[in-house]
Structure formats: C-alpha cells, structure tokens
Scaffold this motif. Sequence first.
Motif, PDB file in Angstrom:
ATOM      1  N   LEU A 192       0.836  -1.195   0.000  1.00  0.00           N
ATOM      2  CA  LEU A 192       0.000   0.000   0.000  1.00  0.00           C
ATOM      3  C   LEU A 192       0.873   1.248   0.000  1.00  0.00           C
ATOM      4  O   LEU A 192       1.983   1.247   0.525  1.00  0.00           O
ATOM      5  CB  LEU A 192      -0.914   0.025   1.230  1.00  0.00           C
ATOM      6  N   ARG A 193       0.317   2.310  -0.558  1.00  0.00           N
ATOM      7  CA  ARG A 193       1.007   3.594  -0.564  1.00  0.00           C
ATOM      8  C   ARG A 193       0.728   4.312   0.760  1.00  0.00           C
ATOM      9  O   ARG A 193      -0.426   4.392   1.186  1.00  0.00           O
ATOM     10  CB  ARG A 193       0.527   4.430  -1.745  1.00  0.00           C
ATOM     11  N   ASP A 245      -2.252   7.356   0.997  1.00  0.00           N
ATOM     12  CA  ASP A 245      -3.693   7.125   0.876  1.00  0.00           C
ATOM     13  C   ASP A 245      -4.082   5.656   1.044  1.00  0.00           C
ATOM     14  O   ASP A 245      -5.238   5.285   0.859  1.00  0.00           O
ATOM     15  CB  ASP A 245      -4.203   7.627  -0.481  1.00  0.00           C
ATOM     16  N   LYS A 246      -3.113   4.808   1.404  1.00  0.00           N
ATOM     17  CA  LYS A 246      -3.354   3.375   1.654  1.00  0.00           C
ATOM     18  C   LYS A 246      -3.917   2.658   0.424  1.00  0.00           C
ATOM     19  O   LYS A 246      -4.628   1.663   0.535  1.00  0.00           O
ATOM     20  CB  LYS A 246      -4.298   3.172   2.846  1.00  0.00           C
ATOM     21  N   ARG A 247      -3.574   3.145  -0.743  1.00  0.00           N
ATOM     22  CA  ARG A 247      -3.975   2.482  -1.989  1.00  0.00           C
ATOM     23  C   ARG A 247      -2.802   1.690  -2.552  1.00  0.00           C
ATOM     24  O   ARG A 247      -1.644   2.019  -2.324  1.00  0.00           O
ATOM     25  CB  ARG A 247      -4.444   3.510  -3.016  1.00  0.00           C
ATOM     26  N   GLU A 248      -3.131   0.659  -3.313  1.00  0.00           N
ATOM     27  CA  GLU A 248      -2.065  -0.133  -3.917  1.00  0.00           C
ATOM     28  C   GLU A 248      -1.439   0.645  -5.063  1.00  0.00           C
ATOM     29  O   GLU A 248      -2.138   1.087  -5.975  1.00  0.00           O
ATOM     30  CB  GLU A 248      -2.601  -1.471  -4.427  1.00  0.00           C
ATOM     31  N   ASP A 258       3.791   6.204  -8.423  1.00  0.00           N
ATOM     32  CA  ASP A 258       2.973   6.286  -7.209  1.00  0.00           C
ATOM     33  C   ASP A 258       3.814   6.233  -5.942  1.00  0.00           C
ATOM     34  O   ASP A 258       3.415   6.743  -4.892  1.00  0.00           O
ATOM     35  CB  ASP A 258       1.959   5.128  -7.178  1.00  0.00           C
TER      36      ASP A 258
END
Length: 927
Positions: A156-157, A160-163, A274
């Motif tokens: 996760l990033r 923003d906790k997105r992959e 990202d």
Amino acid sequence: MKSVSGEVGHFEIKLLQQPRYVDPSKCIACGLCAEKCPTKVDNEYDAGLGKRKSIHVKYAQAVPLKYVIDPVHCTFLTKGKCRVCEKLCPAKAINFEDQERELTIEAGAIILAPGCEVFRPEVYDIYGYQKSPDIVTSLEFERILSASGPFGGHLLRPSDKREPKKIAWIQCVGSRDVHEGAKAYCSAVCCTYAIKEAIVAKEHAKGGLDTAIFFIDMRTYGKDFERYYNRAKEEAGVRFIKSRITHILPVRETGELSIRYTDESGRRVEEGFDLVVLSVGFGVAEGAVDLARRLDIQLDPYGFASTGSFEPVQTSRPGVLVCGAFQGPKDIPSSVIESSASAAVAASLLAETRWSKTKTKERPEEIDVRGEPPRIGVFVCRCGTNIAGVLDVPAIAEYARRLLGVVHVEENLFSCSQDTQEKMRQVIREQRLNRIVVAACSPLTHEALFQETVANAGINKYLFEMANIRNQCSWVHSGDKEAGTEKAKDLVRMAVAKVALFDPMADPLIKINQTALVIGGGLSGMSAAKNLAAQGYHTYLIEKGDALGGQARNLYQTWRGEDVQKNLRGLIEEIESHEKIEVYLNSELKQVDGFVGNFRSTIQTGGKEIVLEHGVAVIATGASELKPDQYLYGRDPRVVTGLELDRRLIDQDASLKRLRSAVFLQCVGSRIKERPYCSKVCCTHSILNGLKLKEVNPEIDVFVVYRDMRTYALREDLYREARSKGIVFIRYDAEKEVVVTEDQGDLRVLFNSDVLNRQVEIRPDLLVLATAIVPPKENPVARLFKVPVNQDGFFVEAHVKLRPIDFATDGVFVCGLAHSPKPIDESVAHGLGAAARAVTLLSQKEMFGNAITAQINPETCVGCQGCLEVCPYEAIQYLEDKRICEINEVICKGCGACAATCPSASAQLKRFTSRQIYAQIEKALAA
C-alpha cells in the motif's frame, strides 16, 4: 566499553552495562507491554508508515523474540511517571529499579562487530524525502512488505493506503556521492536488494505493477546475483534505466511523483510514479568510531577498520579482530564468512588454552521406559494472546484429557519461559510421564528447547512431539475461532497418536580423527592450512601442480596496492616449514571413503598411492582464467589477458614503457549466455593495471571499454582515481558485437557506445582482455566427496547466506575460487572461515550424530535399488553378496526419500514410520 588494557592473550576490558529494565531470561515475548504502552515515538524504519511504541521487539538467542524498552522515549524514564508495562507484565520481567553497572572481562582476543547504520536521506535531502510520505527508504519499503509491518504485508502507498501501480527505485542514495553528507564509496548491497524488492513487490501486488530501477552501474557481482538480475529483466519484467536522478517532483493534481531522466537513447523523459524507494547505503555505526579510539585501532578515511588483504580481519592492534560491515560495506554471506574468519584467527591465538574454561553440563540419568504403557502428558500453550487470543485453549486442553494414553494435561501461559520449563520438569517426574506433547508454536524454533526440558527430566528427548497450533491454527485462522480451535484439536490428537508409538533413540557417537585435509594449494587453501596448523591440528595439503600459490602466482598487486608476490613468498615459506603441515605437490585425489570424522582419502603422488586418514576436508581447488578464442587472442601478441599483463608487470617488462595506448575490454566470457555470472574481480583488476600503465608511462592513453563498472564497496575510490588521472571509460552496447581486427598493421577495436549513441573505433598498441574466471570442466573432487556443483561449475554451499562455507555433507567445507570468483582478501577470509568451521569438529574427540535416520529391513528388502537412485546424500550402498541395500546412518540426513520410494516398505524413517504416520492419518480421519 570504557577501556581496554593489556595485549593479545591478556586483555582486560572494562564495560559499562546500561540498565536492562527487561530481563531477557524472564521475558516471554507476550507483547502485552508493547500493546499497552501509551508512548508513541517515530521509528526511523517506519517513518511516514506509522508509529511505534517505546517498547519494541528485537531478536534474541534462546527464544526468538524479546522486548526491550527504549530509554530515550520511555515516559517513566524521561518524565518519572507511567510504569504501566511493569504492572502488566505477567512474567515479572520488567524492573525499572535496575541500575547501571560496571563489568570487567578478561579475554585473550577481541572481535569487533558493531555493524553499520544506513544513510539517512533527510540529512542530505535532495529528493524531498521529508516532504512526501510516498518517498520511502529501502528499509521502510521492507517494512511495507513485511507481514509484521504497518500494512500487514499488503503493498500500500503510505499517503492514501492504496495499492501503487508504479514504483521507482533510485540507486546510490548517499553512496558514490562526493557531496557533503553523502559517502563516496559504493555500499555494495543496494543493487541486489533493490532487485529483490522489485520482484517481491510484484509478487505482493494484486493488480499489475510497473517497477523501474534507476541506476548508474548495476553491480550484481555476487554468486548467482547476475542470474537474479537477468531473471528480474526477462521473467519478472522489471525495468532497468541507466540514469542518475537528481530530484523528484510531487504532482499535487494527481498525487504522483514525477521523475525526469534521460534514457539510453538520449531522449529526455518525464514519468510519474505512485511510490519512490530510495536505495540507501551503509555507513559506520554510531559509536563505532569512539569504540575504535578506545581500542586504539586505525580507521580508514571513511571510519571503517583498517585491515590488509592478506590479514583481512586483523586490525592494527594485535589480538583485536574485526568482521562484518565495520570492516567495509558487504552483504550477508561475506559478513558470515568474515565472522568465521575472525573466530579462526582468535582461536589460533588462544589455541593453547582451548577447553581450559569449559564446563561440562551434567544431565540426570535417563529413565528406561521401554515396555511401559504410554503415559502421555499434554501441555497446551496460550502464548499470551498469540494463541489464546484466537483459539479456545481450555476447550483444547479438555479435549486432550479424553485422548487414549493421556494421563496429564495442563495449560501454560508461556511454555517457553524459564519458570514453566522448570514446572514441566517437575510435573514429568511427579506424574511419571514417559511421552510428552507440547501444543504451542513452531518446532523449527522451539523443539530443541523442549527436548532439552524433557531430557533434564530424565526422559529420552525423542519421546517428545510438538503440535504447531500457533502458526497452523491461530495465525492462519485468526478470523474463525471455531474452525481454528477444531483444527488445533486435530493436531493435538494426531500428535498424541504419533508420540504413543515412539521408542527411545540415541544419537550415534562418532569418533573424530583430529587431522585435516586441504585440497588445493592456492591462497585460500594455504590460509586454511596455516590456520588449522596454528590451532594445533595436523594438516595434509595436496596440490595438483608443481608449486604452491595457485592463481596468485600471476597477480601483481592487490586492490589496496600490496605486493602479491612478496606476501605469497612469505606465506609459502610458512607453509613449507610448518611442522604440522604435510605438503604433497603434483598430487591427485583418486578415492574418498568414510564419513565425517573418519575419512580415508587416496592420493596419487610420486608414482605411488598413499592413503590419508582425516576427520574433515576443505575443498579449495580454485578456478582459472579463461583463454578466449576471439578478439585475435593467441594470434596477435598485442592481445593479452589480464593475468598475462600482470606477469609482464611482475617481470618489469621494459616494452610497457613504449606503449602509446591500451584498451581494457571488460566481460570477455562473463555475463554471457554460456556463463551468466559476473567474475567480480575484473573491473578492479583492469583499473589497477590501467593506473600502473599510467605510472610506468604518464603519456599513455588508457581506455576501459565496459558494460557496468563494478568497483564495489571501497574499490570505488580506485574508479574515481582512474578518471581523475585521465583513464577514459566508455560503456559498450552488449547487444551488439565487439569486433577486433588487424588493419594495416594496427589493432582495430570497434564497438557501439549506447551512451555516445555511435560506433567507436580505437587503435591501441595493447588490448587487454578481462576474461572470465572459470571452474574446471571436469570436477572429480565433487564426485569423490559427494558434494554438488551449480550449473556454472562452482561448488554449492549448504545455505547461500547462513552457511556459505559448509556443504550439506558433514565434515566437508569449501573456500576460495572453488566457491565463486572473488579477490585476494575475500579468498583469504574464506580460507580462514573454512578453518574455523572445520575446527568446530576437529576440536572434539567425539561428536553426536543424528538419530533421526532411515533404516532398511534386511528381511524384506528385495534389492531393487530404487532407494539408491533417490538418495541425495549417497548414504545407501548395495550389498552384492546379500543382494540388499544398507544405509550408512552417519551419512544419512533423514530426508525420507528412500522411505517414500521403497515399494516393499522396507525403508523406514525413524519417528516417521508408516505405522506412526498412518496412526496420525487415522486419528485425523476419526474427526
């Protein structure tokens, strides 16, 4: 460390021991203290990824995990209030009354291993590390990928906790950089770990993941590293972009991180990512410089301990040794090898006092339980909340009470704690238990501990079985308590069924012949032999050639500038004059019989065969320089190999002064389809010789035509020096052929430069080919000792990181070029390390073998020899007269391949017999 006085053999070391606050002997690693700790502090390894508390976990020896208190951030230690952890600790392991104390230690030798610290990019922040949570260091990225990390192992990033869909790695952050705050040397490990992270990240990604590594030179120089690099490119699809990145621009509108670079075609590119990972390098650990000052040892300009190539672990102070990253940047295998090398030198200094301070542990007499009905005790561990937080432990314990043969069941908060161990010993004696089952965690980490407990209670240690209800139940079924509990009951029932059929076993006692055999008289082999003899062990050294020295006889100088021939002559004289070393020249190994502790090797020497009896063997058979069949080599005297130029330098060839130009062509025979490995030494060797030619004739034009310049670690200074002295480095396109021809009496070297984006022609007076290091095509030593070689022909160690000197075959060790290409200092360290590993056996008059081995029933064996074909250790022989197979239990490793293959079930593996396994299956099916 406060001070050190004395000399080798008689050091007095005064230490100031800081308060521990957590007693490691009592800590049961329940994690309750860390869970309830109210103090939150930034963790440099988790910066931007979350917070850690002032109590955190670390690795220890007896039990894998222990907790420590951070005195810098602990609320009680800094402000005088809190002590929540002390009140909650169930093991009473926390004590804030612990005081600082002074200790005095007497020692004969000192080994320094203070480690290293990673570069902190916020100190020299050109990449905006502090401005974006999505710019992380390589260690922080390791935490992202870790199951115990801030995201539970999910990619996760942080922002923003997105992959992430695209990740970039920027190499040489803080390394190979002469700017203030950075380090001018190469940190040696970053290229390979970036490749590893990119491959693992792709495996973690649920969707497609684009990974790009921006590099200056891809330095995958270690054993099998080049294959890993190729796999990343060709199979995993990792992009490799040769470009030095100067800055990263956050894009507010998209949340991306923009990187501008120039690709290899010269095109300027701007690309968004990202997540960006900074591949940070190594530096000397905080406090290590002060430690060196107290010890009065010399450091190099970067703060690393100064050593020599022929004494790679010896500091400037006799008796004070060094290993690991304090000696210089290095990877795990090299650190492990050096640690053994340091131990070898220390042992040689202290050889006369060996065993003088050793104490023998007394065990209670073992109770003979043969013929008794099983009286099984089951101990179910709660493991704090690790198990009890998910599984219904009381229900598991109650279920165990109803199982056949079980006479005692109890629950333990932590079965591995010292007080519980003592309680278990008492229960075993009081309840007259003769079989033990512990339902807890992994036998991989704790089986030996519980076997020790059982043995201390007077029960044979092999009358014990573990049910792994933590890893296999509570951890993997954390979301389903009922299913996890039922599975745990199954595992306990199966363990009880199996242990009821166990019989006492004894580890075989093997007598050790305290003599060593070293095969190969090069630098590594001689280093091993010299150290073994210095430790007091008679050593046979056999060499197939007519002189000792190996490839070192053709080397002019080391990368540090030391005279190889002078040092080599001194070492050979020591070897030939040592009373405990027998040298056999022009000798060939013909036959090897026996096993660890009791080998019989037949050599052919002087027209006759001699049998040498020895307890261990060190294989140092070396490798050689490739003689190519291209680039006019062998047809034009102006085309030579690197070692041939060395020979001319050794002989002080006057014609070298008349050279007007020279070209060094790198990777000749290396990093190609036939040999997809890097020969490691060639880049440094060519630069050394180029500098020497400049010294002989300052007007000469020197060109180094290369693919990647792999002057790793502290050798980077040589690369910088060469450029400053006018040596020209031109990177060639490996996808296009390099052509060497003769044109009107001139040598003509023609190649394509992907940096200049054009074809380049050079007409040198001398062409030096940096050819591959190659192992022998035929390797009878591998066959005779039953040890493996890899597809390149180099020997395969037992474990690439943790056992880089040992073979899976006990009593046989490898070192030097036989293992893989390496320079002189690493070859010497490897030889010393092999001596240290060999002495772990030689120092014993007898040793215990492994009781868990296979056995063949001679009454039912039909002699089909199927087991013979599958045994990886060649522990089985066919008896022609009886027409049956027989297992040498000393050589057998208990893998069970023979038992799985045998059509008549004559081959059985102890503790895993068909009867025991079927009992487990039947009990499992009974559920």
